[in-house]
Write a protein that holds these residues in place. Structure first.
Motif: not given
Lengths: 359, 359
Positions: A55, A57-58, A60-61, A98-99, B56-57, B60-61, B97-99
DNA sequence: TAATCTTCCGTTAACGTACACGACAAAGAT
DNA sequence: ATCTTTGTCGTGTACGTTAACGGAAGATTA
């Protein structure tokens, strides 16, 4: 057939299946050490079976690493064209911010090779994660490329291409083909019986590199040598634009000669200089084809003095250059090495749809 | 001057500054109730001052809401063209899709208005977050639009535009202008003294809508009426292609007439039908201009039987349609209502750079 | 034999946000 | 007077991942 019945499987799912902790799975995923061969293989197999995809998003969080992409291109003073790729570069930067990606943009003087070398060294010292540059000076670029290879720094060519390099990607136009196309356009409009003379005009600055120009001219000339056009004569004409009168003198000469031009092909973005001459001297019935959507060129296109502008969507080139590094560094995707931009044909009637870059 | 000295400020920073908990800040951000006016205003002010932008990450996580974007376009059987927008739509879907965005794609029969209505109703019943469709049937579309408005469902027009609607956006081409451009191209190649006859060919299926065609023809004709071309005569020609012989008969007629064509303008993607006729009958010296990069058209372009294809980057239209809904629904960005695609001019010499869609 | 060092692995606190739950006061009802 | 209600607000857990920390064995040294 995808087995996404269980919705989305994550690191802890594969941990459960493999009877290990998520810490171990993490170590396997980043193939760090501190994990035995047997468990590593076992985990790897589970990952494979379940078709795990991280994932992002997770990722890069949680991750604290910052990526820096360095950019080195000519400054806008020496060549207004470069404003366009820069736009695309900035747009891409905004998207991948964002990344944890950030840009570091440097420029050099198009007529000064030393400035190129200096800026390049500065960039290398700052230790970026990726590097985008226009290798307009051949020799200096070779040296730079050598250094990049040693540092294992991924680098992307934009606009200009150098062969036999380990560059991650190249974004630019097929210059030869663009000249070829210009010739075809020229022929379509001009050749209807009778003899015609066509001039390839190359307005250039003696201290700046001329790589593109020669390729475009080559394509142009090739076309007429291949396609039967015995009635067409091609003439080549170098003009030093660092002297302000040179161009006018040259054009005066051919206009007054017995071989008056039916068409003029200007192999770079300075076509507006020729257009201005035609306008001032009220010369009509000459097809004028040139390159790039500079503001001045656009004006003459709209006036009908320039018939066609060949364009290469430079904004997109910039945009995709950045994205290619993002794909490589972050998504670990393989990226195409050769990426040719479309050869856009712009005329008065469609110009308005090409002037606003939006992604 | 940005104050990003403290790197990135988050929800807990503004909580600290406002002397409240992150729960309260969260309630303010989602303007839910259960917050007193005074603290709400206070928090809002801090948010303003610190220039908070949500991550945003993380968003949506943490969020469990799924977005569904519904798409309704003609099926590929009735019109191969629609494969292209679909490609772009799918590419965009992959990216967002990730979002937590997913697609729901439906198609209808281009020659059957009822299938359009049925599929549309199915979609509305499934209660999507956003809706992209091609409103090719005017009356049915008006009904559909009315329903969308009532449901407060954001909808995007693709390819076809209907006026006076509250659509979120439109992605397509300026059809009139594309015809206008085709005419200019035609004139550039043809008119060199002497009389010429040009035919606007409209190969159409009687049961399918013809919205675009008429606009393209209008642009084409307008050009010649505006630009001085007293020697050029424009003829219009409707052909029913549901009968397989009709086209041949019509073309036979004009080829044998006294007013032989110098140029043919086919106002839709069926230009390959005309090209095939020219090839079979070995007719040369006729300029043929048509629309869209269908495989068949591309082949005739490469053979030199079609001179120009007008294209509108349909993949990008699809891609951007989806993205516009993403921007609206997720990023809460305002999106442009009118988005005209470039009018690409494709010829043999540049076709290869337009056939591979990559984003 | 005890002390130290490896090798392997599990636990845990972040990252920034969403949201359910419950705490606590003030106000009303009995 | 106690009990309920209402309006506010804080706390805790979760999302999927990263990475530091530390523990439990076995291997090595004194």
């Amino acid at each position: 057939m995808k087995k996404d019945a269980a919705l989305k499987i994550g690191i802890k799912d594969i941990a459960k299946h493999a009877n290990v902790s998520i810490g171990t799975v993490d170590r396997v995923l980043h193939n760090r050490s501190e994990v035995s061969k047997t468990t590593r293989e076992q985990v790897l197999q589970i990952i494979e079976e379940l078709g795990y995809t991280p994932n992002l998003l997770a990722k890069s969080l949680a991750s604290k690493i910052k990526y820096t992409i360095a950019v080195l291109i000519p400054d806008l003073g020496s060549n207004a064209y470069w404003e366009k790729p820069l736009q695309g570069i900035r747009a891409a930067a905004l998207e991948i911010k964002k990344f944890n990606f950030e840009l570091q943009i440097a420029t050099f003087d198009y007529g000064n090779e030393k400035s190129f070398v200096e800026k390049a060294n500065e960039i290398l010292n700052s230790n970026p994660s990726g590097f985008i540059f226009a290798p307009v000076f051949y020799d200096s670029s070779l040296v730079l490329i050598e250094k990049c290879d040693q540092l294992q720094l991924p680098y992307v060519f934009i606009d200009v291409f150098i062969e036999n390099c380990k560059n991650l990607a190249y974004f630019g136009q097929n210059s030869v083909q663009s000249g070829y196309l210009a010739a075809s356009l020229m022929k379509y409009g001009i050749v209807n019986g009778g003899i015609s003379h066509i001039y390839v005009v190359k307005p250039l600055n003696p201290s700046a590199p001329v790589y593109h120009l020669s390729l475009r001219e080559k394509g142009f000339i090739t076309y007429f040598s291949q396609v039967a056009a015995s009635q067409v004569f091609i003439h080549s004409m170098d003009v030093d634009i660092s002297s302000s009168t040179e161009l006018v003198k040259s054009l005066d000469t051919i206009m007054e000669s017995a071989q008056k031009p039916s068409g003029l092909f200007v192999a770079n973005s300075r076509v507006h200089l020729v257009a201005r001459y035609l306008e001032k001297n009220k010369i009509e019935n000459v097809v004028l084809i040139g390159y790039d959507l500079l503001q001045e060129n656009v004006e003459f296109l709209e006036k009908g003095i320039i018939q066609f502008l060949i364009c290469q969507n430079p904004e997109e080139q910039g945009y995709k250059s950045v994205l290619s590094l993002f794909n490589h560094l972050f998504l670990k995707k393989t990226v195409d090495k050769f990426n040719y931009s479309p050869i856009d044909i712009i005329m008065k009637e469609n110009i308005e749809y090409y002037t606003n870059f939006k992604i």
